[in-house]
Design an enzyme around this catalytic site. Structure first.
Site, short mmCIF file in Angstrom:
data_model
loop_
_atom_site.label_atom_id
_atom_site.label_comp_id
_atom_site.label_asym_id
_atom_site.label_seq_id
_atom_site.Cartn_x
_atom_site.Cartn_y
_atom_site.Cartn_z
N LYS A 154 -38.52 -74.60 6.38
CA LYS A 154 -38.02 -73.86 5.32
C LYS A 154 -39.80 -73.95 4.36
O LYS A 154 -39.83 -75.32 4.23
CB LYS A 154 -36.83 -73.66 4.63
CG LYS A 154 -36.07 -73.15 5.50
CD LYS A 154 -35.96 -71.80 5.93
CE LYS A 154 -34.56 -71.01 6.09
NZ LYS A 154 -34.75 -69.81 6.39
N ASP A 178 -40.83 -70.57 7.70
CA ASP A 178 -40.21 -69.09 6.93
C ASP A 178 -39.80 -69.20 5.45
O ASP A 178 -39.03 -70.26 4.73
CB ASP A 178 -37.92 -69.48 7.13
CG ASP A 178 -37.79 -68.04 7.27
OD1 ASP A 178 -38.70 -67.30 6.75
OD2 ASP A 178 -36.65 -67.84 7.49
N GLU A 204 -42.90 -66.53 8.85
CA GLU A 204 -41.53 -65.48 8.48
C GLU A 204 -41.30 -64.85 7.36
O GLU A 204 -41.20 -65.67 6.25
CB GLU A 204 -40.11 -65.80 8.93
CG GLU A 204 -38.52 -65.23 9.26
CD GLU A 204 -38.22 -65.82 10.18
OE1 GLU A 204 -37.49 -67.20 10.77
OE2 GLU A 204 -36.23 -65.51 9.76
N ASP A 229 -37.41 -60.24 8.36
CA ASP A 229 -36.36 -61.25 8.76
C ASP A 229 -35.89 -59.81 7.81
O ASP A 229 -35.16 -59.23 7.54
CB ASP A 229 -36.54 -62.41 8.15
CG ASP A 229 -34.78 -62.76 8.67
OD1 ASP A 229 -33.72 -62.12 8.63
OD2 ASP A 229 -34.83 -63.95 8.15
N LYS A 251 -30.32 -60.28 13.66
CA LYS A 251 -29.31 -61.77 13.54
C LYS A 251 -28.34 -60.47 13.39
O LYS A 251 -28.33 -59.03 13.25
CB LYS A 251 -29.22 -62.37 12.18
CG LYS A 251 -30.40 -62.74 11.88
CD LYS A 251 -30.18 -63.34 10.55
CE LYS A 251 -31.25 -64.23 10.18
NZ LYS A 251 -31.53 -64.31 9.00
MG MG Z 1 -35.13 -66.21 8.10
#
Ligand code: MG
Length: 379
Positions: A154, A178, A204, A229, A251
């Protein structure tokens, strides 16, 4: 069909920090659908970023309870009806949708991947996510995660370059980053150019969800592939991703379940986009539902259940990043042994809806000290 719902709290092993929020506990909802003595299970992991929370899931379920009909095999019809009853509420719909697949699979005695005609040997490895912290701490966690050949880092903080350098110093794992929308397009390009020498597989969501021209600007110039995303939530978003990103992250909790995710996977393929399956903070119940689709995708980021210390279910197993799909009927998920109830010590088990006699939703609870600092919960 009879619908019951229970609260399900999942405690993160370490606070999960991303560019816009930190999460200590996931306030999820467990649903059970019963038809002719067979019970299908599903889970909702609502995200404030997409306008849902536990209370809204429970309320949506009270609306949905009267519209499920009696035939669990009519999954497309049911999804169509629920979309007519209430727009949005994807996590609530995902819970019901996966419960229907679980129920139908159990009735037919076949695991979900088999119902879909998929080969479990084609399931990709999942990444393991390192939440934001100091560079030293993130490198320490990367070292602890040495069993996983793919790490997702992250980023979107002040020390991204130092962090990636520190992690690359301790591991040869495949690294993905991401940014969770943290950068402007120009910032993103500058960071990506600096991160690229550290052998990053892809980036991402570098920019804000609605910044589609920013995505195009970055993708046109980036030395690394770009995956959308937050910019790609449902089927309708896919056409506008073409030419702006290299792939999308699907997702169940964003799109509304297995049936919608299947449509997204094939639509993305038709547009020559790479496909990743991601997750929220979820137990092995919802993670396993997504894992059954994973033989269809390029990348898996299905580590939500690996990040909590009180997962009440056993389903897909992860061995050195490999996703081993269960071969039990339906989702193939069972309750973990020596777990006296679904709920942990701080969780009440409450039936909130039953088809034909829906009860009012639970009142919103006051936020506890364990609540996320922000409403956004995003893996
Ligand atoms: Mg993500």
């Amino acid at each position: 069909m009879e619908l019951t719902a229970d609260t399900l709290d999942l405690t993160l092993t370490t606070p999960f920090r991303i560019a816009r929020s930190v999460q200590h506990v996931a306030h999820n909802v467990l649903v059970q659908l019963e038809a002719d003595g067979v019970v299908g299970m599903g889970e909702a992991a609502p995200s404030g970023f997409y306008g849902e929370k536990r209370e809204s899931v429970l309320t949506a379920l009270t609306y949905f309870a009267d519209h499920l009909g009696d035939d669990p095999t009519l999954i497309e019809d049911i999804a169509h009806t629920l979309n007519r009853v209430l727009r949005g509420n994807a996590a609530a719909k995902a819970a019901l949708d996966m419960a229907l697949y679980d129920l139908v699979g159990k009735r037919l005695g076949a695991p979900l991947y088999q119902l879909l005609g998929l080969n479990p040997a084609h399931a990709p490895h999942t990444s393991f996510t390192i939440g934001m912290d100091t560079p030293d701490e993130m490198a320490r966690r990367a070292l602890l995660a040495r069993d996983y050949p793919i790490l997702k880092i992250k980023v979107g903080g002040r020390n991204d370059l130092e962090t990636v350098r520190a992690i690359r110093d301790v591991t040869d794992a495949t690294l993905r980053v991401d940014a969770n929308c943290a950068w402007t397009a120009k910032e993103a390009l500058r960071m990506i150019e600096r991160l690229a020498p550290y052998r990053i597989e892809f980036v991402e969501q570098p920019v804000a969800p609605g910044d589609l021209e920013g995505l195009r600007f970055v993708r046109d110039r980036s030395p690394l592939p770009i995956i959308a995303d937050e910019s790609c939530v449902t089927l309708d978003d896919i056409p506008q991703m073409v030419g702006r990103v290299d792939g999308i992250c699907i997702k169940l909790m964003k799109c509304g379940g297995v049936s919608h995710a299947l449509k997204m996977i094939h639509t993305a393929r038709a547009h020559h986009l790479k496909v990743m399956l991601g997750c929220m903070i979820e137990s092995s119940l919802a993670i396993t539902a997504a894992a059954h689709l994973s033989p269809l995708v390029d990348y898996a980021d299905l580590d939500g259940a690996l990040l909590v210390n009180d997962d009440p279910f056993v389903g897909v197993q992860v061995e050195q990043g490999r996703l081993l799909l269960p071969d039990g009927a339906g989702l193939g998920v069972r309750r973990r042994a020596r777990q006296p109830t679904i709920a942990s010590g701080r969780t009440g088990r409450q039936r909130i809806a039953r088809s034909g006699q829906a009860t009012p939703a639970l009142p919103a609870r006051a936020a506890s000290a364990d609540e996320s600092e922000g409403p956004e919960v995003e893996e």
